[in-house]
Design a protein around this motif. Structure first.
Motif, mmCIF file in Angstrom:
data_model
loop_
_atom_site.group_PDB
_atom_site.id
_atom_site.type_symbol
_atom_site.label_atom_id
_atom_site.label_comp_id
_atom_site.label_asym_id
_atom_site.label_seq_id
_atom_site.Cartn_x
_atom_site.Cartn_y
_atom_site.Cartn_z
ATOM 1 N N ARG A 411 0.818 -1.205 0.000
ATOM 2 C CA ARG A 411 0.000 0.000 0.000
ATOM 3 C C ARG A 411 0.852 1.256 0.000
ATOM 4 N N HIS A 443 -13.562 -2.252 -7.365
ATOM 5 C CA HIS A 443 -14.066 -2.443 -6.004
ATOM 6 C C HIS A 443 -12.942 -2.259 -4.989
ATOM 7 N N THR A 444 -13.322 -1.775 -3.820
ATOM 8 C CA THR A 444 -12.336 -1.554 -2.748
ATOM 9 C C THR A 444 -12.727 -2.230 -1.443
ATOM 10 N N GLN A 445 -13.868 -2.904 -1.401
ATOM 11 C CA GLN A 445 -14.312 -3.594 -0.194
ATOM 12 C C GLN A 445 -14.234 -5.097 -0.395
ATOM 13 N N PRO A 460 -7.676 -1.878 1.172
ATOM 14 C CA PRO A 460 -7.405 -1.991 -0.277
ATOM 15 C C PRO A 460 -6.124 -1.265 -0.639
ATOM 16 N N ALA A 462 -5.394 -0.117 -3.876
ATOM 17 C CA ALA A 462 -5.721 0.963 -4.806
ATOM 18 C C ALA A 462 -7.186 1.339 -4.669
ATOM 19 N N GLN A 463 -7.513 2.528 -5.154
ATOM 20 C CA GLN A 463 -8.877 3.009 -5.100
ATOM 21 C C GLN A 463 -9.558 2.825 -6.465
ATOM 22 N N ALA A 464 -10.869 2.932 -6.474
ATOM 23 C CA ALA A 464 -11.626 2.765 -7.711
ATOM 24 C C ALA A 464 -11.152 3.753 -8.764
ATOM 25 N N GLN A 466 -8.284 3.554 -10.296
ATOM 26 C CA GLN A 466 -6.818 3.573 -10.335
ATOM 27 C C GLN A 466 -6.292 2.251 -10.894
ATOM 28 N N ASN A 491 -8.678 -5.789 -7.891
ATOM 29 C CA ASN A 491 -7.889 -5.093 -6.883
ATOM 30 C C ASN A 491 -7.318 -6.115 -5.912
ATOM 31 N N ALA A 569 -9.502 9.398 -11.194
ATOM 32 C CA ALA A 569 -8.788 8.931 -10.008
ATOM 33 C C ALA A 569 -7.328 8.593 -10.292
ATOM 34 N N SER A 570 -6.970 8.402 -11.565
ATOM 35 C CA SER A 570 -5.598 8.039 -11.925
ATOM 36 C C SER A 570 -4.764 9.216 -12.412
#
Length: 783
Positions: A411, A443-445, A460, A462-464, A466, A491, A569-570
């Motif tokens: 991370r 997804h991040t969950q 997570p 990375a974030q959605a 990314q 992810n 987001a990227s």
């Protein structure tokens, strides 16, 4: 619902002007010419001894490695002696050549004359030489072989490539025959082979002693371990009975072909759309025994499978074809996958007229670090041009534990590690004429995070929106942008209470699609990887054929990249755009205007053919409404071009021709044609200024065979170029000297231009542009 319209055709303007190339740069003499000669004399003596230690060979010549200055023309080596044959350019400074003893004696005499201060003919060639060496056993080892060494088994399999003699069919056949005889003499078992002018591969079974002999064989270019494919998968339990029965697509629906481990053609969500399945794996049927092919097939057929799953309805609009090329372990050890893929592609093209093929696998033993491309990439590039088909391939996944972060570093070091050398794209992702797809997070969950929302333990990476933590980066040959596109692939997360253990896509962070175990009540499967991203792009590629049934592969590539953008987001993950393009390429495809235009998003299209050293000019009609309005709002111009050049694996530039574009503002057609006619040298051409504000830039995008760029505007003042000048796209072709004989006299390309004013809901761009195009007086184009 917003009204849509067919894309508009645009014609090029009358002038077709010659692009006059400048001469090759002259090589500066070394500071101490005699010392340069003496140094080369010593290296030549060592190289001759080293070459004498080679075994085998279809003739008596020796093999030499010439290290030269960057930009040196390999064919100039023949100025030293006509008995030097250039075999391959391995990178920008290394040239491999066969030479007779007489040729090397002549070369030695020239060096001796230079060392003593005497006169030497063609001295610039020798000035450009930095070293002469043999092609050593270490040079013949692939990246994977250097990393892992030979297997420990008593006997094992290796893939061997011998030097391609592309211009000499008689010598090539002689080399094949002599090498086959040598293998028999050495009792090395040949299991399979690929024999083409541009590529010769052997799959061999040998012992460690025999492998050592192979490393010393003169005619061998490289030795590699067998391909290695890595996958992760999981199954999602859900009752498929709740969904309505799936109806078959129309008979005339476009097709998409999945080349993989086969498919479960009885799956309730697939069977109505399955048009044909076949196996090209010797001794195996077409049915999927692994699950990967079935999972990929659902994404190729439906695209955003999760969206359909949430809507509770599946309506296929494509016909699904499956060619099995991988076994139950998702490997191919029976022979060369290149042969099986070629057989499959020719079958589906000939029997079913298919145009879009998905290949969701990669060889982790072959990351691309530069130099020439290898087996499968060359095969895909050659078939793309010959058959006019589009291959969509995955960029590859990085394996856990091989140069990857540990624990919390996953991370904390994201996304910088995505640019590491060990994260480079793997075969066949570097193929220039194919579309390569990297992976984005959706997804991040994790499942546990959803079940226990107060527990922060599973984090997570990375974030959605990314890049996925495992996606690989480019570039390809000569710096070409790879991957070109990204799509959702999954992810990973880390578990804070378990020593930051890695949680992969099996924990609910992957991509859902059809599963192999549907008969056991498990119709859906979740997996994470770029293998999941590629078929979603293949789906979009095939759907373009609904509106444009005769579209070329070039058109489809250009259309997809024209409508791609880096997710918000990227956009600020990396400091430089160049780093971002290495991971995300041109971005994620926006389907909104992919197939048809609207009043505030208009696409202009053309297919044309261009001669060598020529310019084509296109005036882009920009309506006054596009530049009007004092209030700030986003407006955009995007351009994309695609072509499929012949390729040559023995040249570092690889593609035989270059076709690129520039977007320029000029007073009129005469002014822009004069500007480009004066560009007589490469530097002059590069110095012609494009319209300011390109997202990618001409230098970076022109390296590939699909090129896209965009220009964004928020406000126009009275001095803006688009208010005071006309806008032109100029397409230019310039073959490499060695590639002129490989290219057609006229090479095909697709060009697309889009004008977008999406924040202006009352825009009438389409109406205004169509009226301007209709009003133009047809002109006869000189060809």
């Amino acid at each position: 619902m917003e009204e849509t319209f067919p894309h508009l055709n645009i014609q090029r303007e009358a002038p077709v002007n010659e692009k006059r190339p400048g001469g090759n740069p002259r090589t500066a003499p070394p500071d101490d010419v005699p010392s340069h000669g003496r140094g080369l004399l010593g290296k030549l003596a060592n190289a001759t001894r080293e070459a004498s230690e080679d075994i085998g060979g279809f003739d008596e010549r020796k093999l030499f490695r010439f290290t030269v200055q960057k930009g040196f023309n390999p064919d100039d080596l023949r100025k030293i002696s006509t008995e030097i044959e250039v075999v391959s350019q391995e990178d920008e400074t290394v040239i491999i050549g066969f030479a007779t003893n007489a040729a090397m004696a002549q070369f030695e005499a020239r060096l001796a004359s230079m060392a003593s201060g005497g006169y030497v003919t063609n001295k610039e060639v020798i000035y450009a030489l930095q070293s002469v060496d043999g092609w050593s056993p270490e040079d013949r080892k692939s990246w994977a072989l250097k990393q892992h060494g030979f297997p420990d088994d008593e006997d094992f399999l290796l893939d061997v490539e011998i030097w391609p003699l592309e211009d000499r069919p008689d010598a090539r056949q002689q080399a094949w025959d002599k090498f086959d005889s040598w293998l028999s003499e050495q009792r090395i078992e040949k299991l399979d082979q690929v024999k083409k002018p541009e590529l010769t591969l052997y799959r061999l079974r040998c012992t460690a002693a025999q492998a050592e002999s192979l490393l010393h064989h003169r005619d061998i270019r490289s030795i590699d371990l067998l391909p290695s494919f890595a996958l992760e998968r999981s199954i999602v339990f859900q009752d498929i009975q709740q969904f309505p029965e799936v109806q078959a697509p129309p008979a005339q629906a476009p097709g998409v072909v999945v080349l993989d481990s086969g498919i479960a053609d009885g799956h309730p969500l697939l069977k109505a759309a399955v048009a044909n399945t076949a196996s090209f794996l010797p001794g195996e049927g077409p049915h999927d025994e692994n699950g990967h092919g079935t999972h990929v097939a659902g994404l190729a057929l439906y695209g955003d499978f999760e969206k359909h799953l949430r809507a509770g309805a599946f309506t296929p609009t494509l016909r699904l074809y499956s060619g099995r090329i991988l076994d139950r372990s998702n490997e191919n050890t029976t022979g060369f996958v290149e042969n099986h893929i070629e057989e499959a592609v020719r079958h589906f093209v000939t029997e079913h007229g298919c145009k879009v093929f998905n290949l969701s696998f990669g060889d982790s033993n072959k990351p691309y670090f530069g130099g020439h491309l290898k087996g499968l990439s060359v095969t895909l590039d050659t078939l793309s041009r010959e058959l006019g088909v589009l291959f969509v391939v995955s960029s590859g996944n990085h394996r856990i534990g091989e140069g990857s972060p540990d624990g919390l570093e996953w991370r904390d070091q994201y996304p910088e590690y995505l640019l590491n050398e060990s994260w480079r794209v793997i075969e066949p992702a570097p193929a220039l004429n194919a579309l390569t797809v990297g992976s984005l997070v959706r997804h991040t969950q994790t499942y546990n995070s959803q079940r226990y929302p107060l527990d922060p333990a599973e984090i997570p990476i990375a974030q959605a929106g990314q890049p996925s933590p495992f996606t690989r980066n480019g570039h390809s040959v000569d710096g070409a942008i790879k991957p070109e596109l990204v799509a959702h692939g999954g992810n990973w997360a880390i578990h804070a209470r378990a020593n930051y253990a890695l949680l992969d896509g099996l924990t609910g962070l992957g991509v859902v699609s059809t599963g192999l175990q549907f008969a056991d009540g498990r119709p859906f499967q979740v997996d994470a990887g770029t293998s999941m991203a590629a078929p979603q792009v293949a789906h979009l590629a095939a759907t373009i054929l609904h509106e444009h049934p005769d579209a070329t592969a070039n058109f489809i590539r250009a259309q997809l990249c024209l409508n791609a953008a880096i997710p918000q987001a990227s956009q600020h993950l990396f400091e430089k755009n160049k780093a971002l393009s290495r991971v995300c390429g041109y971005g994620e495809v926006d389907e909104t205007a992919l197939k048809r235009s609207s009043e505030n998003a208009v696409t202009l299209i053309t297919e044309s053919r261009i001669e060598n050293k020529r310019h084509h000019f296109y005036e882009i009609p920009v309506p006054p409404d596009f530049t009007s309005g004092g209030k700030k709002r986003l407006r955009e111009i995007a351009v994309a071009l695609a072509y499929a050049p012949p390729v040559r694996s023995t040249r570092i530039k690889y593609r035989a021709t270059r076709i690129d574009f520039k977007l320029v503002a000029a007073r009129d057609l005469e002014h822009v044609t004069t500007m480009f006619n004066k560009a007589t040298k490469k530097d002059d051409y590069q110095s012609i200024k494009e319209l300011a504000g390109a997202t990618i830039g001409q230098t970076a995008r022109s390296k590939g065979t699909v090129q896209a760029d965009s220009w964004k505007f928020f406000q126009f003042n009275s001095n803006s170029a688009l208010r005071n000048k006309k806008l032109f796209v100029v397409v230019t072709r310039n073959d490499f000297p060695w590639g002129e004989s490989l290219c057609d006299s006229e090479e095909s390309y697709s060009l697309l231009v889009s004008l977008r004013d999406k924040q202006n809901l009352s825009a009438q761009l389409y109406t205004q542009i169509k009226a301007r195009l209709d009003a133009r007086v047809p002109v006869r184009i000189r060809v």
